[in-house]
Design a protein around this motif. Structure first.
Motif, PDB file in Angstrom:
ATOM      1  N   PHE A   1      38.486  40.077  35.944  1.00  0.00           N
ATOM      2  CA  PHE A   1      38.703  41.459  36.377  1.00  0.00           C
ATOM      3  C   PHE A   1      38.790  42.453  35.218  1.00  0.00           C
ATOM      4  O   PHE A   1      38.408  43.613  35.377  1.00  0.00           O
ATOM      5  CB  PHE A   1      39.967  41.541  37.236  1.00  0.00           C
ATOM      6  N   SER A   2      39.295  42.030  34.058  1.00  0.00           N
ATOM      7  CA  SER A   2      39.409  42.986  32.953  1.00  0.00           C
ATOM      8  C   SER A   2      38.194  42.979  32.045  1.00  0.00           C
ATOM      9  O   SER A   2      37.879  43.998  31.430  1.00  0.00           O
ATOM     10  CB  SER A   2      40.668  42.689  32.122  1.00  0.00           C
ATOM     11  N   VAL A   3      37.495  41.845  31.952  1.00  0.00           N
ATOM     12  CA  VAL A   3      36.330  41.761  31.079  1.00  0.00           C
ATOM     13  C   VAL A   3      35.038  41.976  31.860  1.00  0.00           C
ATOM     14  O   VAL A   3      34.196  42.796  31.491  1.00  0.00           O
ATOM     15  CB  VAL A   3      36.285  40.405  30.342  1.00  0.00           C
ATOM     16  N   VAL A   4      34.869  41.245  32.966  1.00  0.00           N
ATOM     17  CA  VAL A   4      33.637  41.333  33.742  1.00  0.00           C
ATOM     18  C   VAL A   4      33.585  42.635  34.550  1.00  0.00           C
ATOM     19  O   VAL A   4      32.638  43.420  34.451  1.00  0.00           O
ATOM     20  CB  VAL A   4      33.472  40.117  34.668  1.00  0.00           C
ATOM     21  N   PHE A   5      34.650  42.862  35.377  1.00  0.00           N
ATOM     22  CA  PHE A   5      34.655  44.057  36.227  1.00  0.00           C
ATOM     23  C   PHE A   5      35.272  45.281  35.554  1.00  0.00           C
ATOM     24  O   PHE A   5      35.217  46.377  36.101  1.00  0.00           O
ATOM     25  CB  PHE A   5      35.401  43.761  37.533  1.00  0.00           C
ATOM     26  N   LYS A   6      35.896  45.062  34.385  1.00  0.00           N
ATOM     27  CA  LYS A   6      36.500  46.149  33.603  1.00  0.00           C
ATOM     28  C   LYS A   6      37.484  46.987  34.418  1.00  0.00           C
ATOM     29  O   LYS A   6      37.477  48.218  34.384  1.00  0.00           O
ATOM     30  CB  LYS A   6      35.411  47.053  33.003  1.00  0.00           C
TER      31      LYS A   6
ATOM     32  N   VAL B   1      50.427  42.949  34.118  1.00  0.00           N
ATOM     33  CA  VAL B   1      50.493  43.689  35.384  1.00  0.00           C
ATOM     34  C   VAL B   1      49.913  42.845  36.512  1.00  0.00           C
ATOM     35  O   VAL B   1      50.467  42.767  37.614  1.00  0.00           O
ATOM     36  CB  VAL B   1      49.740  45.038  35.265  1.00  0.00           C
ATOM     37  N   LEU B   2      48.796  42.194  36.234  1.00  0.00           N
ATOM     38  CA  LEU B   2      48.172  41.319  37.223  1.00  0.00           C
ATOM     39  C   LEU B   2      49.100  40.169  37.592  1.00  0.00           C
ATOM     40  O   LEU B   2      49.233  39.803  38.768  1.00  0.00           O
ATOM     41  CB  LEU B   2      46.857  40.772  36.658  1.00  0.00           C
ATOM     42  N   PHE B   3      49.753  39.607  36.594  1.00  0.00           N
ATOM     43  CA  PHE B   3      50.628  38.452  36.804  1.00  0.00           C
ATOM     44  C   PHE B   3      51.769  38.786  37.760  1.00  0.00           C
ATOM     45  O   PHE B   3      52.157  37.965  38.589  1.00  0.00           O
ATOM     46  CB  PHE B   3      51.182  37.978  35.455  1.00  0.00           C
ATOM     47  N   VAL B   4      52.309  39.997  37.653  1.00  0.00           N
ATOM     48  CA  VAL B   4      53.388  40.401  38.561  1.00  0.00           C
ATOM     49  C   VAL B   4      52.903  40.383  40.006  1.00  0.00           C
ATOM     50  O   VAL B   4      53.574  39.869  40.909  1.00  0.00           O
ATOM     51  CB  VAL B   4      53.920  41.807  38.191  1.00  0.00           C
ATOM     52  N   GLY B   5      51.712  40.939  40.238  1.00  0.00           N
ATOM     53  CA  GLY B   5      51.154  40.923  41.582  1.00  0.00           C
ATOM     54  C   GLY B   5      50.933  39.519  42.101  1.00  0.00           C
ATOM     55  O   GLY B   5      51.208  39.215  43.268  1.00  0.00           O
TER      56      GLY B   5
ATOM     57  N   SER C   1      45.258  43.373  48.937  1.00  0.00           N
ATOM     58  CA  SER C   1      46.522  43.804  48.347  1.00  0.00           C
ATOM     59  C   SER C   1      46.247  44.355  46.950  1.00  0.00           C
ATOM     60  O   SER C   1      45.286  43.942  46.292  1.00  0.00           O
ATOM     61  CB  SER C   1      47.502  42.624  48.253  1.00  0.00           C
ATOM     62  N   PRO C   2      47.076  45.272  46.462  1.00  0.00           N
ATOM     63  CA  PRO C   2      46.846  45.855  45.132  1.00  0.00           C
ATOM     64  C   PRO C   2      47.274  44.903  44.020  1.00  0.00           C
ATOM     65  O   PRO C   2      48.148  45.218  43.203  1.00  0.00           O
ATOM     66  CB  PRO C   2      47.703  47.119  45.156  1.00  0.00           C
ATOM     67  N   ILE C   3      46.674  43.732  44.000  1.00  0.00           N
ATOM     68  CA  ILE C   3      46.992  42.726  42.988  1.00  0.00           C
ATOM     69  C   ILE C   3      46.072  42.868  41.789  1.00  0.00           C
ATOM     70  O   ILE C   3      46.505  42.884  40.637  1.00  0.00           O
ATOM     71  CB  ILE C   3      46.891  41.309  43.584  1.00  0.00           C
ATOM     72  N   PHE C   4      44.767  42.979  42.061  1.00  0.00           N
ATOM     73  CA  PHE C   4      43.774  43.048  41.003  1.00  0.00           C
ATOM     74  C   PHE C   4      43.370  44.485  40.679  1.00  0.00           C
ATOM     75  O   PHE C   4      42.565  44.705  39.778  1.00  0.00           O
ATOM     76  CB  PHE C   4      42.524  42.266  41.412  1.00  0.00           C
ATOM     77  N   TYR C   5      43.911  45.424  41.404  1.00  0.00           N
ATOM     78  CA  TYR C   5      43.537  46.826  41.212  1.00  0.00           C
ATOM     79  C   TYR C   5      44.696  47.705  41.696  1.00  0.00           C
ATOM     80  O   TYR C   5      45.471  47.309  42.555  1.00  0.00           O
ATOM     81  CB  TYR C   5      42.274  47.162  42.012  1.00  0.00           C
ATOM     82  N   PRO C   6      44.829  48.918  41.149  1.00  0.00           N
ATOM     83  CA  PRO C   6      45.865  49.844  41.636  1.00  0.00           C
ATOM     84  C   PRO C   6      45.443  50.488  42.946  1.00  0.00           C
ATOM     85  O   PRO C   6      44.248  50.603  43.245  1.00  0.00           O
ATOM     86  CB  PRO C   6      45.966  50.877  40.520  1.00  0.00           C
ATOM     87  N   THR C   7      46.402  50.923  43.717  1.00  0.00           N
ATOM     88  CA  THR C   7      46.106  51.606  44.979  1.00  0.00           C
ATOM     89  C   THR C   7      45.234  52.832  44.752  1.00  0.00           C
ATOM     90  O   THR C   7      44.353  53.148  45.561  1.00  0.00           O
ATOM     91  CB  THR C   7      47.411  52.025  45.669  1.00  0.00           C
ATOM     92  N   SER C   8      45.445  53.500  43.634  1.00  0.00           N
ATOM     93  CA  SER C   8      44.691  54.717  43.338  1.00  0.00           C
ATOM     94  C   SER C   8      43.205  54.456  43.115  1.00  0.00           C
ATOM     95  O   SER C   8      42.401  55.391  43.112  1.00  0.00           O
ATOM     96  CB  SER C   8      45.266  55.406  42.100  1.00  0.00           C
ATOM     97  N   ALA C   9      42.816  53.189  42.915  1.00  0.00           N
ATOM     98  CA  ALA C   9      41.409  52.865  42.692  1.00  0.00           C
ATOM     99  C   ALA C   9      40.595  52.975  43.975  1.00  0.00           C
ATOM    100  O   ALA C   9      39.365  53.089  43.929  1.00  0.00           O
ATOM    101  CB  ALA C   9      41.278  51.452  42.117  1.00  0.00           C
ATOM    102  N   LEU C  10      41.283  52.967  45.121  1.00  0.00           N
ATOM    103  CA  LEU C  10      40.588  53.080  46.401  1.00  0.00           C
ATOM    104  C   LEU C  10      40.292  54.541  46.725  1.00  0.00           C
ATOM    105  O   LEU C  10      41.037  55.439  46.298  1.00  0.00           O
ATOM    106  CB  LEU C  10      41.444  52.486  47.524  1.00  0.00           C
ATOM    107  N   PRO C  11      39.227  54.805  47.481  1.00  0.00           N
ATOM    108  CA  PRO C  11      38.998  56.171  47.970  1.00  0.00           C
ATOM    109  C   PRO C  11      40.201  56.650  48.775  1.00  0.00           C
ATOM    110  O   PRO C  11      40.886  55.844  49.422  1.00  0.00           O
ATOM    111  CB  PRO C  11      37.756  56.015  48.857  1.00  0.00           C
TER     112      PRO C  11
END
Length: 272
Positions: free
Chosen positions: A59-64, A80-84, A199-209
């Motif tokens: 998620f951080s390298v491939v999907f950035k 941050v990911l680990f907490v989720g 769930s907002p595990i791999f991304y923040p809620t704000s990343a969604l439209p």
């Protein structure tokens, strides 16, 4: 025929009354999970570290993917990911096991004196043990990379309370359904896998439209994941109004699950 109380008071009293038995069963389950393996309970340490490394790379390298802080730090992304993942795994471990809790303890069903209603608490105790190890891993890496975590870390157990109530309530419901409908276990596996990516595990809620963000907030995992990150990483206290509302709601769900379990347990012996 024996009658089983469905009162909210009995839900709490049963936990307190059988706390010694629950503690013994949790210890036995934790010890038995890795019995016979060469590394034993060390697997509970390596498993989350390995999965964290894989997810972080993808998620951080491939999907950035990035978090709200705007930082490009892969170390911060990993923590941050680990907490989720810790929060979700607590939920998923219990819920995935729930349909088989009674089925895998048939010998207890025949014993009138055994309190079957404690089985979800035993599963929760085991899941909390594994979460505590994951939290220890997270803490070590945080200290090494960023220093001492914010003092709000002390609120983390409180943040987990609504999730614990929700998970145990669903576990009571699914444990009962699993006796009568064996397909429940398969459906729950699909449900939890889908829920992880919703769930907002791999991304923040704000990343969604913007139009989809309210839908994400309907996910029962979302509030706990975000509040856990607030107290563990961002140093922000929980939104207490939201916390109290969520706690009341999840406690009600827990009672509904408990009441269903108590009402249906009389037929377990006949089916099994």
């Amino acid at each position: 025929m024996q009658q089983f109380s469905i009162s909210p008071r009995e839900m709490i009293l049963s936990l307190w009354r059988n706390r010694g038995l629950i503690n013994t069963l949790v210890k036995r389950e934790v010890a038995g999970r890795y019995r016979g393996s060469m590394m034993g309970s060390l697997w509970s340490f390596f498993n989350p570290v390995f999965m964290l490394a894989v997810y972080t790379f993808v998620f951080s390298v491939v999907f950035k993917a990035r978090w709200n802080s705007g930082s490009d730090s892969k170390a911060e992304f990993a923590l941050v990911l680990f907490v989720g993942l810790m929060v979700f795994n607590l939920f998923a471990e219990c819920v995935n096991r729930a349909p088989g809790l009674v089925l895998s303890n048939v010998n207890y069903v025949k014993k009138v004196v055994f309190p079957l209603e404690i089985l979800p608490w035993v599963a929760m105790g085991s899941a909390l043990f594994h979460m505590s190890i994951s939290l220890g891993v997270w803490f070590i890496f945080y200290v090494l990379l960023f220093g001492i975590p914010p003092v709000t870390i002390l609120l983390f157990p409180l943040v987990l309370l609504p999730l614990i109530m929700l998970t145990v309530g669903l576990s009571w419901l699914l444990a009962s359904l699993g006796v009568y409908v064996r397909d429940v276990a398969q459906l729950i596996g699909i449900f939890t896998n889908t829920l992880m990516f919703l769930s907002p595990i791999f991304y923040p809620t704000s990343a969604l439209p913007a139009e989809y963000q309210p839908l994400l907030l309907l996910n029962p995992i979302t509030p706990v994941v975000e509040q856990a990150r607030d107290v563990l990483i961002w140093g922000k206290a929980s939104e207490w109004t939201l916390f109290v509302i969520y706690l009341i709601f999840t406690t009600f769900v827990a009672w509904l699950g408990f009441a269903w379990f108590q009402k249906t347990r009389k037929g377990f012996a006949d089916v099994l």
